[in-house]
Design an enzyme around this catalytic site. Structure first.
Site, PDB file in Angstrom:
ATOM      1  N   HIS A 156       0.818  -1.221   0.000  1.00 32.13           N
ATOM      2  CA  HIS A 156       0.000   0.000   0.000  1.00 32.13           C
ATOM      3  C   HIS A 156       0.850   1.268   0.000  1.00 32.13           C
ATOM      4  CE1 HIS A 156      -4.060  -1.821   0.624  1.00 32.13           C
ATOM      5  NE2 HIS A 156      -3.287  -2.844   0.960  1.00 32.13           N
ATOM      6  N   ASP A 369       3.597   9.299  -1.880  1.00 31.52           N
ATOM      7  CA  ASP A 369       2.451   8.574  -1.343  1.00 31.52           C
ATOM      8  C   ASP A 369       2.153   7.390  -2.252  1.00 31.52           C
ATOM      9  OD1 ASP A 369       0.396   8.146   0.437  1.00 31.52           O
ATOM     10  OD2 ASP A 369      -0.419  10.174   0.257  1.00 31.52           O
TER      11      ASP A 369
HETATM   12  O1  F6P Z   1      -0.204   1.987   3.802  1.00 32.47           O
HETATM   13  C1  F6P Z   1      -0.352   2.873   4.840  1.00 32.47           C
HETATM   14  C2  F6P Z   1      -1.289   2.406   5.919  1.00 32.47           C
HETATM   15  O2  F6P Z   1      -0.963   1.137   6.395  1.00 32.47           O
HETATM   16  C3  F6P Z   1      -2.740   2.455   5.460  1.00 32.47           C
HETATM   17  O3  F6P Z   1      -3.209   1.261   4.923  1.00 32.47           O
HETATM   18  C4  F6P Z   1      -3.460   2.900   6.690  1.00 32.47           C
HETATM   19  O4  F6P Z   1      -4.528   3.737   6.389  1.00 32.47           O
HETATM   20  C5  F6P Z   1      -2.443   3.667   7.468  1.00 32.47           C
HETATM   21  O5  F6P Z   1      -1.171   3.309   6.990  1.00 32.47           O
HETATM   22  C6  F6P Z   1      -2.650   3.461   8.958  1.00 32.47           C
HETATM   23  O6  F6P Z   1      -1.509   3.486   9.699  1.00 32.47           O
HETATM   24  P1  F6P Z   1      -1.418   2.819  11.142  1.00 32.47           P
HETATM   25  O7  F6P Z   1      -2.005   1.442  11.030  1.00 32.47           O
HETATM   26  O8  F6P Z   1       0.031   2.800  11.460  1.00 32.47           O
HETATM   27  O9  F6P Z   1      -2.225   3.684  12.038  1.00 32.47           O
END
Ligand code: F6P
Length: 465
Positions: A156, A369
């Site tokens: 992602h 991003d």
């Molecule tokens: O890819 C980035 C990501 O893992 C997203 O899927 C998600 O929205 C975000 O980071 C959330 O981050 P965390 O789980 O560290 O709060």
């Protein structure tokens, strides 16, 4: 039909009614409901002594299986290797990347632990779909236990250029682990190119083109797999409908009233250094300096819920933004107008849909991003008769598809200020044309299209034989 087993660090709220469930959660849930299966990952809780078995919650044909993390695992795996090493490195921020053998060992340990807890829950024909940088070694660990299932991975985040990736002491292990999957998916062609360049020039593997849109066969580390781009998207039509309704909620009306006829620029991001927020604040500052007619007539609403708040780099960016917004407001505010409304809290999807609808400009300017779904959401929430304008960083994955936005370089503060001015004064016909072009992209590639493409590619594995 094979069951789908989704593995991700965070598992979406089990209570489906929760408004915070994002596009990915919706898409994954829809896939799981179709095939039946398991959604496996971290419970979100950190405890002194985690139970040895995952907690299982059946909901229809789907079972949520979640594990708590021990404090040490949370520090070394989540705060450490995932968010202090891989996250900054994958976002091209070598200067912010911390390397520690201890954290790397913690990362491998948690991946091995998670794999060992999922293995007994798997049925022979299951397809395993692993998500994101936290869990790269997951398939390798399952294969070490002897499992031969079809396994896919979707990243992602961006994938770094090989010149950056080789700064990671364990870069070869990480790429070897990726090659334990049958399908590896990236958001963009740019990410895919970075990966195949590593395979060609660092791993000395071979890469064969599978034809337009089909990605590549990768032959490396004794395996054959498919690497391909699958640009993630949003649940377009339901969001269009939600925004049309949200335009009339009391909260949206309150925002409109508070503007007293002024134009609104909006940004919505997790509070993360990859989002380019200081540069964005500076660009707004520059707009007010260079185009003074906007003073008293344009407000900038930045919503930035705090994230990963135990990691020092996140504490630092939060302080920096507080200083910067205070400085800009101190310089320009009037007794009846505040230039920047800076909010460290989150809102429901419905509230955001209404806020996007009211905003003349969506300002999405990450320094790098993976995709950035906010860019797509902003477009889908516009009134087609009177749409706002998306100002989008060329370094967001979304820029590969959304060429009809105003594409900017977020490092070039003055040019972003110029783009803001252009967006604020854009004639209606041009706004409508750009919006139509962007919506055509979002209708062609919505979240179901993304999910089906990935699952189809995975269902054809193995690619070895
Ligand atoms: O890819 C980035 C990501 O893992 C997203 O899927 C998600 O929205 C975000 O980071 C959330 O981050 P965390 O789980 O560290 O709060």
């Amino acid at each position: 039909m094979s069951r789908l087993v989704v593995v991700s660090n965070r598992v979406a709220p089990i209570d489906e009614g929760k408004q915070s469930a994002g596009g990915l959660a919706v898409a994954v849930l829809a896939a799981l409901k179709k095939t039946g299966g398991i959604w496996f990952g971290w419970s979100g809780d950190v405890v002194a002594a985690p139970p040895s078995a995952p907690s299982l919650t059946p909901v229809g044909r789907l079972t949520y299986a979640t594990l708590d993390l021990a404090k040490r695992d949370y520090e070394e795996y989540y705060n450490g290797y995932a968010n202090s090493t891989l996250w900054p490195l994958f976002h091209f921020r070598l200067g912010l990347t911390n390397f520690s053998r201890r954290n790397y060992a913690g990362y491998q340990r948690v991946n091995a632990l998670f794999a060992s807890k999922l293995a007994p829950l798997l049925e022979p024909d299951d397809m395993v779909w692993v998500h994101d940088y936290h869990l790269i070694p997951f398939a390798e660990q399952l294969r070490l236990i002897g499992l031969k299932h079809r396994m896919g991975f979707f990243l992602h985040t961006p994938f770094p250029a090989p010149e950056i990736l080789v700064a990671l002491p364990n870069h070869e292990d990480i790429v070897r682990a990726l090659c334990a999957y049958d399908v590896v998916g990236f958001h963009t062609l740019c990410d895919l190119r970075c990966f195949i360049n590593y395979i060609r020039f660092e791993a000395r593997g071979t890469v064969t083109d599978r034809g337009p849109g089909e990605g590549y066969y990768i032959h490396a580390f004794g395996r054959t797999l498919v690497a391909r781009s699958f640009p993630i998207s949003i649940d377009t039509e339901p969001l269009v409908a939600l925004a049309a309704q949200a335009a009339h909620t009391r909260q949206t009306q309150r925002l409109r009233d508070s503007l007293v006829g002024r134009d609104l620029i909006i940004g919505v991001d997790r509070l993360d250094y990859s989002k380019g927020l200081p540069q964005r604040f500076e660009s707004f500052h520059q707009l007010l300096e260079n185009y003074p007619a906007n003073r008293g007539h344009v407000s900038f609403l930045q919503i930035a819920p705090p994230s990963r708040a135990d990691v020092p780099e996140y504490i630092a960016i939060r302080k920096e933004l507080e200083t910067l917004s205070g400085h800009i407001n101190g310089r320009f505010a009037e007794f009846d107008w505040v230039p920047i409304r800076y909010l460290n809290k989150s809102f429901t999807r419905r509230s955001l849909a209404g806020f996007f609808r009211v905003s003349k400009v969506g300002l999405v300017t990450p320094l790098r991003d993976g995709m950035n779904l906010v860019a797509k959401e902003y477009v889908a929430c516009q009134d087609p008769e009177d749409p706002g304008v998306l100002v989008l960083s060329r370094f967001a994955g979304a820029a590969e598809e959304l060429g009809s936005a105003l594409i900017v370089n977020p490092y070039d503060i003055e040019s972003v200020a110029d783009a803001l001015q252009r967006a604020l004064s854009m004639p209606l016909a041009e706004r409508q044309q750009r919006h139509q072009d962007l919506m055509a992209v979002l209708r062609r590639n919505d979240i179901s299209h993304w999910r089906e493409n990935f699952v189809n590619a995975l269902s054809k594995a193995p690619y070895d034989s």
